[in-house]
Scaffold this motif. Structure first.
Motif, PDB file in Angstrom:
ATOM      1  N   ASP A 131       3.244  14.228  -1.335  1.00 53.90           N
ATOM      2  CA  ASP A 131       4.040  13.171  -1.958  1.00 53.90           C
ATOM      3  C   ASP A 131       3.466  11.816  -1.560  1.00 53.90           C
ATOM      4  N   TRP A 132       4.068  10.773  -2.106  1.00 55.70           N
ATOM      5  CA  TRP A 132       3.676   9.393  -1.813  1.00 55.70           C
ATOM      6  C   TRP A 132       4.288   8.937  -0.500  1.00 55.70           C
ATOM      7  N   VAL A 133       3.525   8.115   0.240  1.00 55.13           N
ATOM      8  CA  VAL A 133       4.030   7.478   1.455  1.00 55.13           C
ATOM      9  C   VAL A 133       3.817   5.972   1.290  1.00 55.13           C
ATOM     10  N   ASP A 134       4.893   5.226   1.416  1.00 58.69           N
ATOM     11  CA  ASP A 134       4.856   3.766   1.310  1.00 58.69           C
ATOM     12  C   ASP A 134       4.717   3.192   2.712  1.00 58.69           C
ATOM     13  N   PHE A 170      -3.345  -5.355  -4.256  1.00 53.78           N
ATOM     14  CA  PHE A 170      -4.533  -6.150  -3.958  1.00 53.78           C
ATOM     15  C   PHE A 170      -5.834  -5.381  -4.157  1.00 53.78           C
ATOM     16  N   GLY A 171      -5.759  -4.166  -4.672  1.00 52.57           N
ATOM     17  CA  GLY A 171      -6.960  -3.426  -5.035  1.00 52.57           C
ATOM     18  C   GLY A 171      -7.692  -2.739  -3.906  1.00 52.57           C
ATOM     19  N   ILE A 172      -7.100  -2.593  -2.748  1.00 46.81           N
ATOM     20  CA  ILE A 172      -7.754  -1.888  -1.647  1.00 46.81           C
ATOM     21  C   ILE A 172      -7.701  -0.394  -1.945  1.00 46.81           C
ATOM     22  N   THR A 173      -8.835   0.274  -1.795  1.00 48.61           N
ATOM     23  CA  THR A 173      -8.913   1.703  -2.071  1.00 48.61           C
ATOM     24  C   THR A 173      -9.365   2.463  -0.825  1.00 48.61           C
ATOM     25  N   PHE A 174      -9.088   3.750  -0.828  1.00 50.55           N
ATOM     26  CA  PHE A 174      -9.421   4.605   0.303  1.00 50.55           C
ATOM     27  C   PHE A 174     -10.121   5.860  -0.203  1.00 50.55           C
ATOM     28  N   SER A 175     -10.908   6.485   0.669  1.00 51.55           N
ATOM     29  CA  SER A 175     -11.589   7.726   0.305  1.00 51.55           C
ATOM     30  C   SER A 175     -10.626   8.908   0.469  1.00 51.55           C
ATOM     31  N   GLU A 176     -11.011  10.061  -0.053  1.00 51.39           N
ATOM     32  CA  GLU A 176     -10.151  11.251  -0.007  1.00 51.39           C
ATOM     33  C   GLU A 176      -9.799  11.696   1.403  1.00 51.39           C
ATOM     34  N   TYR A 177     -10.717  11.498   2.328  1.00 48.13           N
ATOM     35  CA  TYR A 177     -10.493  11.962   3.700  1.00 48.13           C
ATOM     36  C   TYR A 177     -10.391  10.788   4.677  1.00 48.13           C
ATOM     37  N   GLN A 178      -9.858   9.679   4.220  1.00 50.21           N
ATOM     38  CA  GLN A 178      -9.733   8.473   5.041  1.00 50.21           C
ATOM     39  C   GLN A 178      -8.853   8.753   6.250  1.00 50.21           C
ATOM     40  N   ASP A 179      -9.273   8.270   7.386  1.00 50.66           N
ATOM     41  CA  ASP A 179      -8.509   8.393   8.620  1.00 50.66           C
ATOM     42  C   ASP A 179      -7.198   7.617   8.486  1.00 50.66           C
ATOM     43  N   LEU A 180      -6.100   8.210   8.943  1.00 49.56           N
ATOM     44  CA  LEU A 180      -4.797   7.546   8.850  1.00 49.56           C
ATOM     45  C   LEU A 180      -4.782   6.234   9.630  1.00 49.56           C
ATOM     46  N   GLY A 181      -5.517   6.188  10.728  1.00 44.51           N
ATOM     47  CA  GLY A 181      -5.586   4.956  11.519  1.00 44.51           C
ATOM     48  C   GLY A 181      -6.210   3.810  10.741  1.00 44.51           C
ATOM     49  N   SER A 182      -7.250   4.076   9.975  1.00 46.48           N
ATOM     50  CA  SER A 182      -7.890   2.992   9.212  1.00 46.48           C
ATOM     51  C   SER A 182      -7.019   2.566   8.033  1.00 46.48           C
ATOM     52  N   ILE A 183      -6.235   3.482   7.473  1.00 43.66           N
ATOM     53  CA  ILE A 183      -5.288   3.097   6.424  1.00 43.66           C
ATOM     54  C   ILE A 183      -4.239   2.162   7.015  1.00 43.66           C
ATOM     55  N   TRP A 184      -3.751   2.503   8.199  1.00 43.49           N
ATOM     56  CA  TRP A 184      -2.751   1.659   8.858  1.00 43.49           C
ATOM     57  C   TRP A 184      -3.356   0.299   9.232  1.00 43.49           C
ATOM     58  N   ILE A 229       0.848  -1.190   0.000  1.00 44.65           N
ATOM     59  CA  ILE A 229       0.000   0.000   0.000  1.00 44.65           C
ATOM     60  C   ILE A 229       0.887   1.245   0.000  1.00 44.65           C
ATOM     61  N   THR A 230       0.685   2.100  -0.995  1.00 48.25           N
ATOM     62  CA  THR A 230       1.303   3.414  -1.026  1.00 48.25           C
ATOM     63  C   THR A 230       0.184   4.430  -1.230  1.00 48.25           C
ATOM     64  N   VAL A 231       0.299   5.562  -0.562  1.00 50.88           N
ATOM     65  CA  VAL A 231      -0.767   6.558  -0.586  1.00 50.88           C
ATOM     66  C   VAL A 231      -0.152   7.932  -0.860  1.00 50.88           C
ATOM     67  N   SER A 263      -5.040  11.892  -2.295  1.00 49.40           N
ATOM     68  CA  SER A 263      -5.362  12.071  -3.712  1.00 49.40           C
ATOM     69  C   SER A 263      -5.350  10.776  -4.491  1.00 49.40           C
ATOM     70  N   ASP A 264      -4.568   9.797  -4.059  1.00 50.00           N
ATOM     71  CA  ASP A 264      -4.464   8.546  -4.801  1.00 50.00           C
ATOM     72  C   ASP A 264      -3.870   7.487  -3.888  1.00 50.00           C
ATOM     73  N   SER A 265      -4.116   6.249  -4.252  1.00 51.66           N
ATOM     74  CA  SER A 265      -3.490   5.145  -3.519  1.00 51.66           C
ATOM     75  C   SER A 265      -3.256   4.000  -4.486  1.00 51.66           C
ATOM     76  N   GLU A 266      -2.250   3.217  -4.174  1.00 50.59           N
ATOM     77  CA  GLU A 266      -1.936   2.038  -4.968  1.00 50.59           C
ATOM     78  C   GLU A 266      -1.754   0.856  -4.029  1.00 50.59           C
ATOM     79  N   CYS A 267      -2.264  -0.280  -4.468  1.00 50.93           N
ATOM     80  CA  CYS A 267      -2.122  -1.510  -3.701  1.00 50.93           C
ATOM     81  C   CYS A 267      -2.238  -2.666  -4.677  1.00 50.93           C
TER      82      CYS A 267
END
Length: 171
Positions: free
Chosen positions: A26-29, A62-76, A8-10, A56-60
């Motif tokens: 920038d991107w965060v891996d 495995f196809g997991i996607t996130f919303s524009e204002y996704q909480d950092l905790g739920s991404i983790w 997951i990179t965001v 603004s964007d995410s890559e994974c």
């Protein structure tokens, strides 16, 4: 892909700078972060300490996607959940997560996806026959031409198959 990576990179933007026409971000891996605190620190670093951030964007892989204002905790949490799953089953986990509602349903997915996952098959019929042969081993000895057809519609009322062939029990 290496073992023990969620892939997951965001990409994050500083929202205040973004709305004023400046591109600060920038991107965060997530695989480069040891824990949630380090992830938050890297997000602050790339957004220059922004109070509000925009995903603004995410890559994974495995196809997991996130919303524009996704909480950092739920991404983790999504990252951590992927790391707990064997690498051969991560795509099935991501498909199930998408099916039941995305990252907002992560807790439900983590607790129930193993019960729902039946394996990878070419079709629902192949899964039905495998299931039947597991219960009634003598069916494997049935000569060609004597097998009855599988009622795929009935099986699909209780199961679903993804585009990649992962079969799940319906929720």
């Amino acid at each position: 892909m290496r073992v023990n990576e969620s892939t997951i990179t965001v990409h994050f933007w500083n929202l205040a700078a973004y709305t004023s026409g400046q591109l600060v971000g920038d991107w965060v891996d997530l695989d480069q972060c040891a824990d949630l605190d380090e992830f938050r620190d890297k997000v602050k670093q790339v957004t220059r300490g922004a109070e509000e951030i925009l995903l603004s964007d995410s890559e994974c892989d495995f196809g997991i996607t996130f919303s524009e204002y996704q909480d950092l905790g739920s991404i983790w949490e999504a990252h951590s959940a992927l790391l707990e799953i064997h690498e051969d089953e991560r795509d099935a986990f991501a498909e199930y997560l998408s099916y039941i509602g995305g990252v907002e349903s992560l807790d439900e997915c983590v607790s129930g996806w193993r019960d729902a996952y039946c394996g990878r098959f070419d079709s629902i019929e192949e899964y039905a026959w495998q299931y039947a042969e597991d219960i009634y081993p003598e069916l494997a000895n049935c000569p060609p031409g004597f097998r009855v057809e599988v009622d795929a519609v009935a099986w699909e009322s209780d199961h679903w198959i993804s585009a990649t062939g992962n079969v799940f029990r319906s929720v």
